[in-house]
Design an enzyme around this catalytic site. Structure first.
Site, PDB file in Angstrom:
ATOM      1  N   GLU A  91      -8.257  -4.460 -22.445  1.00 39.71           N
ATOM      2  CA  GLU A  91      -8.450  -4.650 -21.009  1.00 39.71           C
ATOM      3  C   GLU A  91      -8.437  -3.325 -20.267  1.00 39.71           C
ATOM      4  O   GLU A  91      -7.683  -2.418 -20.619  1.00 39.71           O
ATOM      5  CB  GLU A  91      -7.274  -5.448 -20.448  1.00 39.71           C
ATOM      6  N   CYS A 104      -6.841   1.687 -14.672  1.00 36.83           N
ATOM      7  CA  CYS A 104      -5.668   1.481 -15.532  1.00 36.83           C
ATOM      8  C   CYS A 104      -6.187   1.261 -16.949  1.00 36.83           C
ATOM      9  O   CYS A 104      -6.909   0.307 -17.204  1.00 36.83           O
ATOM     10  CB  CYS A 104      -4.896   0.263 -15.030  1.00 36.83           C
ATOM     11  N   CYS A 111       0.757  -4.027 -29.024  1.00 31.30           N
ATOM     12  CA  CYS A 111       1.815  -3.030 -28.859  1.00 31.30           C
ATOM     13  C   CYS A 111       2.963  -3.428 -29.759  1.00 31.30           C
ATOM     14  O   CYS A 111       3.273  -4.614 -29.901  1.00 31.30           O
ATOM     15  CB  CYS A 111       2.282  -2.983 -27.398  1.00 31.30           C
ATOM     16  N   CYS A 115       8.603  -5.836 -25.971  1.00 31.45           N
ATOM     17  CA  CYS A 115       9.294  -6.242 -24.746  1.00 31.45           C
ATOM     18  C   CYS A 115       8.973  -7.724 -24.484  1.00 31.45           C
ATOM     19  O   CYS A 115       7.802  -8.093 -24.410  1.00 31.45           O
ATOM     20  CB  CYS A 115       8.839  -5.378 -23.566  1.00 31.45           C
ATOM     21  N   CYS A 118       6.356  -9.196 -21.826  1.00 29.65           N
ATOM     22  CA  CYS A 118       5.032  -8.568 -21.732  1.00 29.65           C
ATOM     23  C   CYS A 118       4.035  -9.279 -22.643  1.00 29.65           C
ATOM     24  O   CYS A 118       4.318  -9.497 -23.825  1.00 29.65           O
ATOM     25  CB  CYS A 118       5.158  -7.097 -22.119  1.00 29.65           C
ATOM     26  N   CYS A 346      -0.437  -6.796 -17.487  1.00 26.13           N
ATOM     27  CA  CYS A 346      -0.702  -6.149 -18.757  1.00 26.13           C
ATOM     28  C   CYS A 346      -0.958  -7.148 -19.888  1.00 26.13           C
ATOM     29  O   CYS A 346      -0.110  -7.952 -20.227  1.00 26.13           O
ATOM     30  CB  CYS A 346       0.554  -5.312 -19.000  1.00 26.13           C
TER      31      CYS A 346
HETATM   32  N1  SAH Z   1       3.775   0.534 -22.763  1.00 28.91           N
HETATM   33  C1  SAH Z   1       3.897   1.271 -21.571  1.00 28.91           C
HETATM   34  C2  SAH Z   1       2.684   1.214 -20.671  1.00 28.91           C
HETATM   35  C3  SAH Z   1       1.986  -0.105 -20.533  1.00 28.91           C
HETATM   36  S1  SAH Z   1       2.845  -1.392 -19.705  1.00 28.91           S
HETATM   37  C4  SAH Z   1       5.145   0.872 -20.826  1.00 28.91           C
HETATM   38  O1  SAH Z   1       5.734  -0.129 -21.170  1.00 28.91           O
HETATM   39  O2  SAH Z   1       5.537   1.632 -19.932  1.00 28.91           O
HETATM   40  C5  SAH Z   1       2.805  -0.872 -17.986  1.00 28.91           C
HETATM   41  C6  SAH Z   1       3.929  -1.437 -17.153  1.00 28.91           C
HETATM   42  O3  SAH Z   1       3.779  -2.851 -16.969  1.00 28.91           O
HETATM   43  C7  SAH Z   1       5.304  -1.228 -17.785  1.00 28.91           C
HETATM   44  O4  SAH Z   1       6.213  -0.781 -16.813  1.00 28.91           O
HETATM   45  C8  SAH Z   1       5.634  -2.618 -18.260  1.00 28.91           C
HETATM   46  O5  SAH Z   1       7.006  -2.788 -18.428  1.00 28.91           O
HETATM   47  C9  SAH Z   1       5.040  -3.463 -17.179  1.00 28.91           C
HETATM   48  N2  SAH Z   1       4.833  -4.863 -17.531  1.00 28.91           N
HETATM   49  C10 SAH Z   1       4.526  -5.386 -18.731  1.00 28.91           C
HETATM   50  N3  SAH Z   1       4.424  -6.732 -18.640  1.00 28.91           N
HETATM   51  C11 SAH Z   1       4.663  -7.052 -17.357  1.00 28.91           C
HETATM   52  C12 SAH Z   1       4.714  -8.273 -16.646  1.00 28.91           C
HETATM   53  N4  SAH Z   1       4.480  -9.434 -17.254  1.00 28.91           N
HETATM   54  N5  SAH Z   1       4.986  -8.214 -15.332  1.00 28.91           N
HETATM   55  C13 SAH Z   1       5.222  -7.047 -14.712  1.00 28.91           C
HETATM   56  N6  SAH Z   1       5.195  -5.856 -15.322  1.00 28.91           N
HETATM   57  C14 SAH Z   1       4.929  -5.866 -16.637  1.00 28.91           C
HETATM   58 FE1  SF4 Z   2       4.454  -2.429 -25.093  1.00 28.59          FE
HETATM   59 FE2  SF4 Z   2       4.353  -4.200 -23.156  1.00 28.59          FE
HETATM   60 FE3  SF4 Z   2       6.673  -3.049 -23.791  1.00 28.59          FE
HETATM   61 FE4  SF4 Z   2       4.752  -1.594 -22.576  1.00 28.59          FE
HETATM   62  S1  SF4 Z   2       5.853  -3.360 -21.721  1.00 28.59           S
HETATM   63  S2  SF4 Z   2       5.986  -1.020 -24.351  1.00 28.59           S
HETATM   64  S3  SF4 Z   2       2.936  -2.537 -23.476  1.00 28.59           S
HETATM   65  S4  SF4 Z   2       5.468  -4.408 -25.105  1.00 28.59           S
END
Ligand code: SAH
Ligand code: SF4
Length: 359
Positions: A91, A104, A111, A115, A118, A346
């Protein structure tokens, strides 16, 4: 097929030498690709017909095939889903905000950081993107912006124009794909070609400390954003599992080193999750943790994703959280939940498209 966007200027000069061409042809091709953003060797009009034909037969330029794109109702966000040559999908999002035109971009398919809130993390890591696949995402939207305003202009943006900012906040953990990321960002920030200022690029990381330290040493003044989401190890271990390897004290020490060396402000991302990390006491913990850093906190009400039980905080709770940080002297922004209706969180469009895929 040789993927041309994966090659540096030096690689292209070497390739021309192997092909029995003068090495300056490599420079010419590099400029066509990274300055003029052409995707077809036929457009490289200062090359011989023979060389153009060989490039067409043996190389490829654009690795992205558009599958679908969706615009938000306010016409300020466009999200595109692309297929890569091996069938993987990624994306990319264009966001228009305050005269900025920000793209973005993704750095990995999936990944591996896990987390739990996510969408990208839920399927694990499929593979790293190549430098060319990262660059192509930027070029795609830059090409669209550079085009004369024409038939297809459903977003609220003057065209022709240019991208003003890049955030590396799409799918994947950028610092887990360090070499490809750096090669891509150097190409984008190259003053002789694409020439977007490195200061207009923000790399978001979950906190891979050795890579943060490495980034500090690069002569590439990109901005750093750290995904915090919790200010105690107990809670952060749950929300950001890599915290078990790189706990908060060590992460904060790395942030201080980054700040001492670069003198740049750091951003922290904090996704507000109802009943999980959004109480006033959590805000106070954040304020304490960040007290000695020059920083900015981006508060993002969570985008709920299919397959995760985490929910966004309600507005009042989110506001109270923001007030506490502001009273402690920390600047904050509440990221508007833009693009929620187009699944612009994301990894979410990809997830939705896979779910609707009968296979
Ligand atoms: N992996 C990196 C960059 C990609 S994610 C990171 O984690 O920083 C970019 C941002 O989106 C991160 O701060 C992540 O924690 C946040 N993010 C991921 N899933 C999300 C969600 N469902 N709602 C809000 N923020 C989210
Ligand atoms: Fe990976 Fe999503 Fe965690 Fe960013 S927020 S490190 S993309 S699992």
């Amino acid at each position: 097929m040789i993927p041309l966007l994966d090659l540096t200027r030096t690689d292209l000069r070497d390739l021309m030498q192997q092909w029995g061409e003068p090495t300056y042809r490599g420079n010419q091709i590099y400029d066509w690709l990274h300055k003029n953003l052409v995707t077809d060797p036929a457009q490289m009009t200062n090359l011989s017909k023979k060389l153009r034909a060989r490039l067409a037969a043996e190389t490829s330029v654009n690795p992205l095939e558009l599958i679908t794109q969706v615009d938000s109702e306010d016409r300020l966000t466009r999200k595109a889903l692309f297929r890569l040559p091996d069938g993987a999908t990624i994306e990319v999002v264009l966001m228009l905000y305050n005269y900025r035109r920000t793209v973005c971009i993704s750095t990995q398919v999936g990944c591996g950081m896990g987390c739990p809130f996510c969408a990208t993390g839920q399927g694990g890591l499929v593979r790293n993107l190549t430098a060319g696949e990262i660059i192509a995402q930027v070029h795609w939207f830059e090409r669209w912006l550079r085009e004369e305003d024409g038939r297809e202009n459903s977003l609220k943006v003057e065209r022709p124009s240019r991208l003003s900012n890049i955030v590396v906040m799409g799918m994947g953990e950028p610092l887990a794909n360090y070499d490809a990321l750096l090669q891509a960002l150097r190409a984008i920030a190259d003053p002789d070609t694409f020439s977007l200022s490195a200061r207009a690029i923000t790399v978001s990381t979950v906190g891979l400390i050795p890579m943060i330290d490495k980034l500090v040493e690069e002569k590439l003044p990109v901005r750093l954003a750290v995904s915090l989401h919790a200010a105690t190890n107990r809670l952060r271990n749950r929300l950001v599992p890599i915290n078990k390897r790189y706990p908060l004290e060590a992460l904060m020490a790395a942030c201080r080193r980054y700040q001492q060396k670069t003198n740049r402000r750091i951003s922290f991302e904090y996704a507000l999750m109802r009943g999980v990390n959004d109480a006033p006491q959590h805000a106070e913990q954040v304020a304490d943790l960040l007290a000695d850093l020059r920083c900015h906190v981006n508060l993002i009400p969570l985008n709920p994703t299919a397959g995760s039980r985490y929910q966004p905080s309600n507005e009042q709770t989110a506001q109270r959280f923001q007030e506490i940080l502001q009273e402690a002297g920390i600047t904050t922004t509440m990221r508007l939940r833009r693009g929620v209706e187009i699944n612009a969180g994301c990894g979410q469009l990809r997830q939705a498209s896979q779910q609707s895929d009968p296979k």
